[in-house]
Write a protein that holds these residues in place. Structure first.
Motif, PDB file in Angstrom:
ATOM      1  N   VAL A   1       0.886  -1.165   0.000  1.00  0.00           N
ATOM      2  CA  VAL A   1       0.000   0.000   0.000  1.00  0.00           C
ATOM      3  C   VAL A   1       0.922   1.212   0.000  1.00  0.00           C
ATOM      4  O   VAL A   1       1.749   1.375   0.906  1.00  0.00           O
ATOM      5  N   THR A   2       0.798   2.054  -1.021  1.00  0.00           N
ATOM      6  CA  THR A   2       1.769   3.124  -1.263  1.00  0.00           C
ATOM      7  C   THR A   2       1.080   4.470  -1.406  1.00  0.00           C
ATOM      8  O   THR A   2       0.010   4.560  -2.026  1.00  0.00           O
ATOM      9  N   VAL A   3       1.700   5.510  -0.857  1.00  0.00           N
ATOM     10  CA  VAL A   3       1.208   6.879  -1.029  1.00  0.00           C
ATOM     11  C   VAL A   3       2.350   7.741  -1.552  1.00  0.00           C
ATOM     12  O   VAL A   3       3.520   7.361  -1.485  1.00  0.00           O
ATOM     13  N   ALA A   4       2.006   8.912  -2.064  1.00  0.00           N
ATOM     14  CA  ALA A   4       3.023   9.863  -2.496  1.00  0.00           C
ATOM     15  C   ALA A   4       3.795  10.374  -1.283  1.00  0.00           C
ATOM     16  O   ALA A   4       3.276  10.410  -0.165  1.00  0.00           O
ATOM     17  N   GLU A   5       5.024  10.755  -1.515  1.00  0.00           N
ATOM     18  CA  GLU A   5       5.863  11.264  -0.431  1.00  0.00           C
ATOM     19  C   GLU A   5       5.222  12.478   0.253  1.00  0.00           C
ATOM     20  O   GLU A   5       5.389  12.699   1.461  1.00  0.00           O
ATOM     21  N   ALA A   6       4.459  13.256  -0.508  1.00  0.00           N
ATOM     22  CA  ALA A   6       3.810  14.447   0.040  1.00  0.00           C
ATOM     23  C   ALA A   6       2.479  14.145   0.720  1.00  0.00           C
ATOM     24  O   ALA A   6       1.829  15.051   1.250  1.00  0.00           O
ATOM     25  N   SER A   7       2.067  12.904   0.720  1.00  0.00           N
ATOM     26  CA  SER A   7       0.775  12.530   1.298  1.00  0.00           C
ATOM     27  C   SER A   7       0.751  12.779   2.806  1.00  0.00           C
ATOM     28  O   SER A   7       1.752  12.589   3.503  1.00  0.00           O
ATOM     29  N   PRO A   8      -0.400  13.145   3.347  1.00  0.00           N
ATOM     30  CA  PRO A   8      -0.511  13.320   4.802  1.00  0.00           C
ATOM     31  C   PRO A   8      -0.583  11.989   5.554  1.00  0.00           C
ATOM     32  O   PRO A   8      -0.451  11.970   6.778  1.00  0.00           O
ATOM     33  N   PHE A   9      -0.779  10.902   4.823  1.00  0.00           N
ATOM     34  CA  PHE A   9      -0.928   9.598   5.474  1.00  0.00           C
ATOM     35  C   PHE A   9       0.442   8.990   5.765  1.00  0.00           C
ATOM     36  O   PHE A   9       1.237   8.750   4.857  1.00  0.00           O
ATOM     37  N   ARG A  10       0.708   8.764   7.047  1.00  0.00           N
ATOM     38  CA  ARG A  10       2.008   8.232   7.466  1.00  0.00           C
ATOM     39  C   ARG A  10       1.973   6.746   7.761  1.00  0.00           C
ATOM     40  O   ARG A  10       3.028   6.107   7.856  1.00  0.00           O
ATOM     41  N   ASP A  11       0.776   6.177   7.943  1.00  0.00           N
ATOM     42  CA  ASP A  11       0.657   4.745   8.224  1.00  0.00           C
ATOM     43  C   ASP A  11      -0.703   4.262   7.739  1.00  0.00           C
ATOM     44  O   ASP A  11      -1.614   5.068   7.481  1.00  0.00           O
TER      45      ASP A  11
END
Length: 283
Positions: free
Chosen positions: A93-103
């Motif tokens: 499960v991957t998000v952009a580096e700028a995403s607010p989601f940390r986990d």
């Protein structure tokens, strides 16, 4: 090759083909037949003559899921000879580096509070990436929008540009990109991403990694299949191939013909049960 150029599967397949070419007097040429979450390539392999001139490489997921999710697919898991497993493609499960989601728990919390608002990309409808997160969605009764792509590579530009909230990728595919891994799918952490928690650690529904290797059309002489298995083992032991895998951060997980066949048939049975549990009807 059932997947698009440029991804981890393509890179590994080309390295393996080069290693096999170096070990023989012949030349192994890679042809990408991507589309429909790998089903286009699997169908081309199933319909090829079993003379050893056409060999398939990639994840077995299109084979072990298609018969259960797609109407009138002209093959089943029984239509292939599983020559050797080379590696396991660990989903993330991957998000952009700028995403607010940390986990991942925070992301799941956002999906709960904004039902139907968040979007995620995956490798294609009824691909393992789709099924893996659909399994989590079902278990947690979540609502969100899934966006199918033709393989993993096109997901990242959309993710980085902020047009997707998260994506289903792979450990190797995410390497070197401005993205953050929130979890890996599996019973345990990946050797290639030891700091990232597994879905099992997070008490979420879990499927086994994607098994990937060489396959032949069913009907090839047993001696031919065994020779390819021997060549496959030798190719995975070659320094040139090991260098590529090290650069990708992917462990080599070779399994011989018997072990790969058993694992593939078990995977087929598990996917049949999952599709039934999800209530999916062949499309």
């Amino acid at each position: 090759m059932s997947w698009a150029p440029g991804g981890v599967v393509d890179t590994i397949g080309r390295a393996l083909a080069q290693s096999m070419s170096d070990l023989t007097d012949g030349r192994f040429v890679v042809v990408n037949r991507d589309g429909a979450a790998g089903i286009v390539g699997a169908q081309a392999l199933a319909q090829a003559r079993p003379d050893g001139l056409t060999i398939g490489f990639g994840p077995i997921t299109p084979i072990t899921t298609a018969a259960h999710t797609i109407r009138n697919v002209p093959f089943t898991a029984q239509n292939f000879d599983y020559v050797c497993k080379v590696f396991e493609n660990v989903l993330t499960v991957t998000v952009a580096e700028a995403s607010p989601f940390r986990d991942l728990p925070t992301l799941i919390g956002a999906i709960r509070t904004r039902p139907g608002a968040l979007t995620y990309g995956h490798f294609g409808t009824n691909s393992l990436g789709h099924l893996s997160f659909a399994n989590i969605v079902r278990g947690l009764e979540l609502r969100l929008v899934d966006v199918p792509f033709r393989g993993e590579v096109p997901i990242y530009p959309e993710l980085i540009a902020g047009r997707l909230d998260f994506g289903i990728g792979t450990v190797g595919g995410s390497r070197g990109k401005p993205v953050r891994l929130l979890a890996v799918f599996g019973e345990s952490r990946s050797i290639a991403a030891p700091d990232i928690p597994s879905t099992r650690e997070l008490n979420l529904p879990t499927l086994q990694p994607v098994l990937a290797g060489l396959m032949l059309p069913r009907g090839a002489p047993a001696g031919l299949a065994q020779r390819f298995d021997t060549l496959c083992r030798q190719a995975t032991e070659a320094a040139s191939f090991r260098a590529v895998m090290a650069r990708l951060g992917e462990p080599i997980l070779y399994a011989d013909r018997a072990a790969f066949t058993a694992a593939a048939l078990r995977d087929d049975a598990e996917k049949r049960a999952l599709v039934h549990a999800l209530g999916l009807l062949p499309q």
